[in-house]
Design a protein around this motif. Structure first.
Motif, mmCIF file in Angstrom:
data_model
loop_
_atom_site.group_PDB
_atom_site.id
_atom_site.type_symbol
_atom_site.label_atom_id
_atom_site.label_comp_id
_atom_site.label_asym_id
_atom_site.label_seq_id
_atom_site.Cartn_x
_atom_site.Cartn_y
_atom_site.Cartn_z
ATOM 1 N N UNK A 462 45.606 64.447 34.013
ATOM 2 C CA UNK A 462 46.010 65.792 33.601
ATOM 3 C C UNK A 462 46.559 65.815 32.172
ATOM 4 N N UNK A 463 47.591 65.001 31.934
ATOM 5 C CA UNK A 463 48.237 65.017 30.613
ATOM 6 C C UNK A 463 47.258 64.733 29.473
ATOM 7 N N UNK A 493 52.728 77.175 30.076
ATOM 8 C CA UNK A 493 52.963 76.887 31.493
ATOM 9 C C UNK A 493 52.499 75.474 31.839
ATOM 10 N N UNK A 494 51.336 75.077 31.333
ATOM 11 C CA UNK A 494 50.826 73.733 31.608
ATOM 12 C C UNK A 494 51.762 72.676 31.050
ATOM 13 N N UNK A 516 49.478 72.999 41.552
ATOM 14 C CA UNK A 516 49.610 74.150 40.656
ATOM 15 C C UNK A 516 48.849 73.923 39.350
ATOM 16 N N UNK A 517 48.907 72.715 38.828
ATOM 17 C CA UNK A 517 48.178 72.397 37.602
ATOM 18 C C UNK A 517 46.665 72.489 37.810
ATOM 19 N N UNK A 518 46.180 72.022 38.958
ATOM 20 C CA UNK A 518 44.745 72.110 39.242
ATOM 21 C C UNK A 518 44.297 73.559 39.389
ATOM 22 N N UNK A 519 45.134 74.377 39.979
ATOM 23 C CA UNK A 519 44.828 75.804 40.089
ATOM 24 C C UNK A 519 44.777 76.447 38.694
ATOM 25 N N UNK A 520 45.687 76.038 37.833
ATOM 26 C CA UNK A 520 45.743 76.597 36.482
ATOM 27 C C UNK A 520 44.490 76.240 35.687
#
Length: 565
Positions: A462-463, A493-494, A516-520
């Motif tokens: 992710x990062x 937000x990310x 939540x990050x995957x949804x974003x």
């Protein structure tokens, strides 16, 4: 480590480092004249000239012969960043932490327990194992471990940023206790310490200093010691003073082949015990088909590496969310799996690998599906496109990678067939190195890329994609990971969610943040996940203990041959 410092691994990283690769030579040893003559005669008839190979022993106590095509640039843990080097360091060296066999559960290795973490998440206190010695007889202790990690940082090799960006200080607080202070809280830090290069090395055998590397030697604490290092062959002997469980074999002989066809044919003759890293799709399919009749063992694991589309949000019309959503809904992953990869890949619906089962969430499948014509039409209409006003995008791919070319061609044909001319792709190929050097310049609107993590944690999926240290919603990312990826995505937000999960020590709470990050990511579509490959290992029928870990590592110590009666 940033994108342009070669965090692409596997096939693409090999392409990036081809200028360092050694020229292949013939095998280092010859078989007896009659065996060699018979083997060469057979190969001349069946497949043409290839490297000769030593005969396979049938004694369980004998050595294991592993064939591979990956070139070894260096064995210095402070500079090694290729998968093949990592495999050798994994077996010759040891780190503070590793994984339980067959799982992604962390366990101590040179540490005796998981670290004690201060309330502010910055100080890690790690008790160390006693009674361990290095391959040169030097005792292992906290000073030696501190030396090893400091050298990893201060010698400034390819992977040094992994620790230098994270670690503030390292010191021995007594003979068998290590203290590591971080610059910022990082919940995944113990997993980072499983990185192959973060192993203990003898202070008597190495120096600290920028560029002071020893590419052709290794002195660690693992069950194998380096006996011979060559451009086309490497020999590992069992370390008699190893503190842990002794290997089930007497040693490992690694033969490096000049091509996948040579490895393929030599395995088929029985001249190597294991074929590993790597063969092409057709060769893998052929060996799988023949396994039932020959008794060959076919062992596969989903690769921890992922493939994806990076989307330049500064490139029109991709700055329009509806256009990106139309693209996400148009991708047909099952078609790629069957037509391009012959089943040797799995559709991927998140940037997080499916290997991390507790964290992976198929948000792109849930939101867009595959080749969903109705959704594509809906998003195109919202963006102002139709059959009368078609959307045309330039799709870039690495021209030196056959699979990427096939994927691009297949996507183009599928779009034309299923979307009736409303959505078109223009294909553009460019060599890998050129692509990597230009990604952060904003040249490419869409690019097919791949990623392999440095350590097995969702943070490392992710990062490195969506984090941005400088930018705004209006300007996009001006400094940070998403710029280096060529996306230029910026989300306050990310950034906050990334910081939050890095501070969170509770695994369940971290999982919720990653959900939540995957949804974003599925909502904003700065990247589109495509597929996750498979790693393959082929073993002769008389070999025991062959397995691939979820980390894609091959543990040499479990390998043994059955004794013929």
């Amino acid at each position: 480590m940033v994108f342009l410092n070669f965090r692409f691994k596997g096939i693409s990283l090999t392409e990036m480092l081809h200028k360092y690769a050694a020229h292949p030579q013939k095998w280092r040893a010859l078989v007896k004249f009659l065996s060699l003559f018979s083997l060469c005669l057979f190969l001349a008839i069946s497949c043409g000239r290839q490297e000769s190979a030593p005969p396979v022993s049938t004694n369980q106590a004998d050595r294991i012969i592993i064939g591979m095509t990956s070139k070894i640039r260096t064995l210095d843990p402070a500079d090694a960043y290729e998968n093949a080097s990592g495999t050798l360091l994994y077996n010759m060296g040891e780190r503070l932490y590793t994984y339980e066999p067959g799982t992604t559960t962390l366990k101590p290795q040179l540490a005796t327990e998981l670290p004690k973490i201060s309330a502010d998440g910055l100080t890690y206190t790690i008790p160390l194992r006693r009674g361990v010695v290095f391959h040169d007889g030097t005792p292992f202790n906290a000073e030696a471990m501190a030396f090893s990690l400091k050298r990893f940082i201060e010698n400034q090799g390819s992977p040094s940023a992994l620790l230098s960006n994270t670690v503030e200080s390292i010191k021995a607080i007594d003979d068998y206790q290590l203290e590591i202070k971080l610059k910022k809280p990082f919940a995944a830090f113990p997993k980072l310490l499983t990185f192959s290069g973060a192993c203990a090395i003898s202070p008597k055998a190495y120096e600290i200093g920028p560029g002071k590397f020893k590419p052709d030697t290794f002195v660690g604490t693992g069950p194998y010691k380096l006996a011979k290092y060559g451009t086309d062959s490497i020999q590992l002997d069992v370390f008699a003073q190893y503190w842990g469980e002794k290997p089930a074999n007497k040693g490992i002989d690694i033969q490096i082949f000049s091509s996948s066809s040579n490895l393929y044919n030599t395995f088929r003759t029985g001249a190597v015990d294991i074929a590993y890293q790597s063969m092409d799709l057709e060769q893998i399919a052929s060996l799988e088909k023949e396994a039932a009749s020959t008794g060959w063992q076919v062992i596969s694991q989903p690769s921890k590496g992922i493939y994806y589309l990076t989307i330049n949000l500064k490139s029109k019309p991709l700055d329009n969310l509806a256009v990106r959503q139309a693209l996400a809904a148009a991708i047909d992953r099952p078609l790629l799996k069957e037509r391009v990869f012959k089943g040797q890949a799995e559709p991927l619906y998140s940037l997080i690998s499916q290997t991390l089962k507790d964290v992976y969430k198929p948000t792109f499948k849930e939101k867009y599906g595959d080749a969903n014509v109705n959704k594509v039409t809906e998003y195109l209409s919202k963006a102002g496109y139709s059959k009368d006003n078609p959307l045309t995008l330039d799709l870039w791919y690495r021209s030196n990678l056959t699979s990427n070319s096939l994927v691009a061609t297949t996507l183009k044909a599928a779009f034309e067939q299923k979307l009736g001319g409303a959505f078109k792709l223009n294909l553009q190929g460019v060599e890998s190195t050129t692509a990597y050097n230009n990604l952060d310049k904003g040249i490419y609107p869409l690019f097919i890329l791949d990623w392999s993590p440095d350590f097995l944690d969702a943070d490392n999926y992710i990062e490195p994609f969506i984090a941005c240290s400088k930018g705004s919603e209006a300007t996009g990312c001006e400094e940070g990971a998403s710029k280096q990826q060529g996306s230029f995505y910026y989300s306050e937000r990310a950034n906050k969610l990334i910081d939050k999960q890095r501070q969170e020590q509770n695994p369940e709470a971290r999982q919720k943040i990653f959900a939540e990050l995957q949804e974003l990511i599925a909502q904003d579509v700065p990247f589109i996940p495509l597929w996750q490959g498979k790693d393959y290992l082929f073993a002769q029928k008389n070999l025991q203990g062959a397995r691939l870990e979820p980390t894609q590592q091959l543990y040499f110590g479990a390998l043994a041959k059955t004794v013929k009666s």
